[in-house]
Motif scaffolding. Structure first.
Motif, PDB file in Angstrom:
ATOM      1  N   VAL A  35       0.846  -1.195   0.000  1.00 57.21           N
ATOM      2  CA  VAL A  35       0.000   0.000   0.000  1.00 57.21           C
ATOM      3  C   VAL A  35       0.879   1.242   0.000  1.00 57.21           C
ATOM      4  CG1 VAL A  35      -1.652   1.362   1.318  1.00 57.21           C
ATOM      5  CG2 VAL A  35      -1.946  -1.108   1.135  1.00 57.21           C
ATOM      6  N   LEU A  36       0.656   2.100  -0.996  1.00 54.64           N
ATOM      7  CA  LEU A  36       1.350   3.391  -1.053  1.00 54.64           C
ATOM      8  C   LEU A  36       0.425   4.460  -0.493  1.00 54.64           C
ATOM      9  CD1 LEU A  36       3.981   4.807  -2.097  1.00 54.64           C
ATOM     10  CD2 LEU A  36       2.654   5.427  -4.128  1.00 54.64           C
ATOM     11  N   ALA A  37       0.923   5.206   0.493  1.00 55.67           N
ATOM     12  CA  ALA A  37       0.121   6.250   1.129  1.00 55.67           C
ATOM     13  C   ALA A  37       1.021   7.395   1.555  1.00 55.67           C
ATOM     14  CB  ALA A  37      -0.614   5.681   2.349  1.00 55.67           C
ATOM     15  N   ASP A  38       0.436   8.570   1.719  1.00 54.84           N
ATOM     16  CA  ASP A  38       1.201   9.662   2.330  1.00 54.84           C
ATOM     17  C   ASP A  38       0.838   9.738   3.803  1.00 54.84           C
ATOM     18  OD1 ASP A  38      -1.202  11.115   2.602  1.00 54.84           O
ATOM     19  OD2 ASP A  38      -0.862  12.262   0.774  1.00 54.84           O
ATOM     20  N   ILE A  62       4.044   1.545   2.328  1.00 55.63           N
ATOM     21  CA  ILE A  62       5.151   2.388   1.896  1.00 55.63           C
ATOM     22  C   ILE A  62       4.678   3.833   1.986  1.00 55.63           C
ATOM     23  CG2 ILE A  62       6.703   2.992  -0.010  1.00 55.63           C
ATOM     24  CD1 ILE A  62       6.310   0.128  -1.056  1.00 55.63           C
ATOM     25  N   LEU A  63       5.362   4.629   2.792  1.00 59.85           N
ATOM     26  CA  LEU A  63       4.946   6.005   3.014  1.00 59.85           C
ATOM     27  C   LEU A  63       5.760   6.984   2.178  1.00 59.85           C
ATOM     28  CD1 LEU A  63       4.395   6.207   6.887  1.00 59.85           C
ATOM     29  CD2 LEU A  63       2.671   6.065   5.094  1.00 59.85           C
ATOM     30  N   ILE A  64       5.066   7.972   1.634  1.00 62.63           N
ATOM     31  CA  ILE A  64       5.731   9.080   0.950  1.00 62.63           C
ATOM     32  C   ILE A  64       5.228  10.379   1.552  1.00 62.63           C
ATOM     33  CG2 ILE A  64       6.055   7.797  -1.203  1.00 62.63           C
ATOM     34  CD1 ILE A  64       3.643   9.292  -2.348  1.00 62.63           C
ATOM     35  N   LYS A  65       5.956  11.456   1.312  1.00 57.17           N
ATOM     36  CA  LYS A  65       5.531  12.757   1.811  1.00 57.17           C
ATOM     37  C   LYS A  65       4.428  13.319   0.923  1.00 57.17           C
ATOM     38  CE  LYS A  65       9.951  14.004   3.949  1.00 57.17           C
ATOM     39  NZ  LYS A  65      11.095  14.967   3.948  1.00 57.17           N
ATOM     40  N   SER A  66       3.470  13.987   1.535  1.00 58.88           N
ATOM     41  CA  SER A  66       2.346  14.543   0.792  1.00 58.88           C
ATOM     42  C   SER A  66       2.750  15.816   0.055  1.00 58.88           C
ATOM     43  CB  SER A  66       1.187  14.838   1.745  1.00 58.88           C
ATOM     44  OG  SER A  66       1.578  15.817   2.692  1.00 58.88           O
ATOM     45  N   ASN A  78      12.810   6.321  -4.375  1.00 60.16           N
ATOM     46  CA  ASN A  78      12.678   5.827  -3.006  1.00 60.16           C
ATOM     47  C   ASN A  78      11.640   4.710  -2.909  1.00 60.16           C
ATOM     48  OD1 ASN A  78      14.614   7.638  -2.053  1.00 60.16           O
ATOM     49  ND2 ASN A  78      13.103   9.210  -1.556  1.00 60.16           N
ATOM     50  N   VAL A  79      10.543   4.845  -3.649  1.00 58.63           N
ATOM     51  CA  VAL A  79       9.508   3.810  -3.621  1.00 58.63           C
ATOM     52  C   VAL A  79       9.996   2.544  -4.339  1.00 58.63           C
ATOM     53  CG1 VAL A  79       7.140   3.206  -4.239  1.00 58.63           C
ATOM     54  CG2 VAL A  79       7.668   5.529  -3.481  1.00 58.63           C
ATOM     55  N   TRP A  80      10.664   2.706  -5.475  1.00 55.99           N
ATOM     56  CA  TRP A  80      11.227   1.528  -6.165  1.00 55.99           C
ATOM     57  C   TRP A  80      12.187   0.766  -5.246  1.00 55.99           C
ATOM     58  CZ3 TRP A  80      12.178   5.364 -10.627  1.00 55.99           C
ATOM     59  CH2 TRP A  80      11.109   5.352 -11.518  1.00 55.99           C
ATOM     60  N   VAL A  94       0.193  -3.475  -6.011  1.00 59.23           N
ATOM     61  CA  VAL A  94       0.316  -2.199  -5.308  1.00 59.23           C
ATOM     62  C   VAL A  94      -1.069  -1.559  -5.243  1.00 59.23           C
ATOM     63  CG1 VAL A  94       1.256   0.142  -5.403  1.00 59.23           C
ATOM     64  CG2 VAL A  94       2.709  -1.804  -5.980  1.00 59.23           C
ATOM     65  N   ILE A  95      -1.442  -1.081  -4.065  1.00 62.44           N
ATOM     66  CA  ILE A  95      -2.694  -0.332  -3.908  1.00 62.44           C
ATOM     67  C   ILE A  95      -2.337   1.092  -3.487  1.00 62.44           C
ATOM     68  CG2 ILE A  95      -4.886  -0.125  -2.690  1.00 62.44           C
ATOM     69  CD1 ILE A  95      -5.022  -3.108  -2.448  1.00 62.44           C
TER      70      ILE A  95
END
Length: 355
Positions: A35-38, A62-66, A78-80, A94-95
């Motif tokens: 799961v990809l989320a900010d 997997i967290l990313i900055k908003s 970074n996500v890869w 991936v969701i």
């Protein structure tokens, strides 16, 4: 609500959405989802999502900055790397849970990781529900230029759960309304009337408005998937609006504009150009302007910034042989694709918005 069939995938709504997701997970024997989320959707939406899916599924987040400022190749790298670290393979799913920034970037990451793995989008903002849910566009910004790198790639499905809208600040909700105004101005006078009478503020009416907006966009996309003709009309307000958004994004000393806030300005400016060149009715232009000012307030655009905004418009994806192109209007639901305008007309439009 009935599912809406798009380009090789379907859009499911509310309770039906999770039934179809769980069936998909079971039928495809998926035991782990990434799961990809900010940070916002991780806090407010992911807990809701986890109650809706099978308890037998392992969820790796997997967290990313908003924020649009993080919609770039550095975040993708970074996500890869994180997918690699978590041992994702070509059978992985991936969701993407979040607004358009998350679903655009997440779709791009999934479509290019190991030459493509499957992904599902769950848009959680009004803007992403009515816009990013349809059309299979994925991508990221290059420096401050919007969506310059990307590709068309279909998700396995899109899930619309309007309960997520309750987690949004009012400003974010209004940002999504701008895209609905666009659909009304270019295709559906009845939809525009609903917005101008603030029907979107009622949750039951909003569900119907979202469904109607998705139907409009989907009809256009099915006719022109790769945006060679009709689909360009979905960029009404975006030639000027994207340039304004990019300029404010690149100048942290200025107040940050949300996508819909910038597009709203663009619609007024391009509406003014339409009035001058094609006779778009003055009373309809004034009604549009006053509603946008009432909803979003007025953004002060300093005249000394005009030249930089005009320069950014030269990078718009709709341009042909270096000539900036616009979606212009003869009337509501009567539009011109690939319209041209002088720089003086654009400046006059910015002045019209500001005065």
């Amino acid at each position: 609500m009935k599912p809406i069939k798009s380009t090789d995938y379907s859009i499911y709504f509310n309770a039906d959405a999770y039934q179809n997701l769980n069936s998909y997970i079971f039928n495809n024997k998926i035991d782990t989802i990434f799961v990809l989320a900010d940070e916002n959707t991780n806090t407010y939406c992911l807990p809701i999502f986890k109650t809706k899916i099978s308890k037998d599924i392992s969820v790796k987040t997997i967290l990313i900055k908003s924020g649009e400022i993080n919609k770039n190749i550095t975040t993708c790298v970074n996500v890869w790397k994180k997918l690699t670290e978590l041992e994702a393979d070509r059978k992985s799913l991936v969701i993407n849970i979040g607004g358009g920034m998350v679903t655009d970037l997440g779709g791009f990451v999934a479509s290019t990781f190991k030459r493509g793995i499957k992904f599902i989008n769950i848009p959680t903002t009004l803007l992403s529900m009515v816009d990013a849910s349809v059309g299979s566009k994925t991508g990221v910004d290059l420096d401050n230029l919007k969506n310059l790198v990307g590709l068309f790639s279909n998700p396995e499905m899109v899930l619309i759960d309007t309960s997520y809208l309750k987690t949004l600040p009012e400003r974010e909700l209004k940002s999504g309304v701008a895209e609905i105004i666009k659909y009304g101005v270019t295709f559906d006078a009845e939809l525009l009337d609903k917005i101008e009478h603030d029907k979107w503020k009622n949750s039951e009416d909003l569900d119907a408005i979202i469904y109607q907006s998705i139907q409009i966009k989907n009809k256009v996309v099915l006719e022109d998937y790769k945006e060679t003709g009709l689909r360009k009309v979905l960029n009404y307000g975006h030639t000027v609006g994207h340039a304004i958004e990019s300029y404010y994004l690149d100048h942290p000393d200025l107040k940050r504009l949300l996508h819909g806030e910038a597009i709203a300005i663009g619609m007024v400016v391009e509406g003014y150009i339409s009035n001058q060149q094609y006779g778009f009715p003055q009373n309809k232009l004034e009604t549009l302007k006053q509603y946008i000012l009432k909803t979003y307030g007025k953004v002060t655009i300093d005249k000394k910034h005009y030249a930089s905004i005009l320069e950014l418009m030269k990078h718009d994806k709709k341009n042909i042989k270096g000539t900036v192109r616009y979606i212009l209007l003869k009337d509501i639901a009567d539009f011109i694709i690939d319209g041209e305008a002088s720089l003086a007309s654009v400046i006059e439009g910015l002045e019209y918005y500001s005065k």
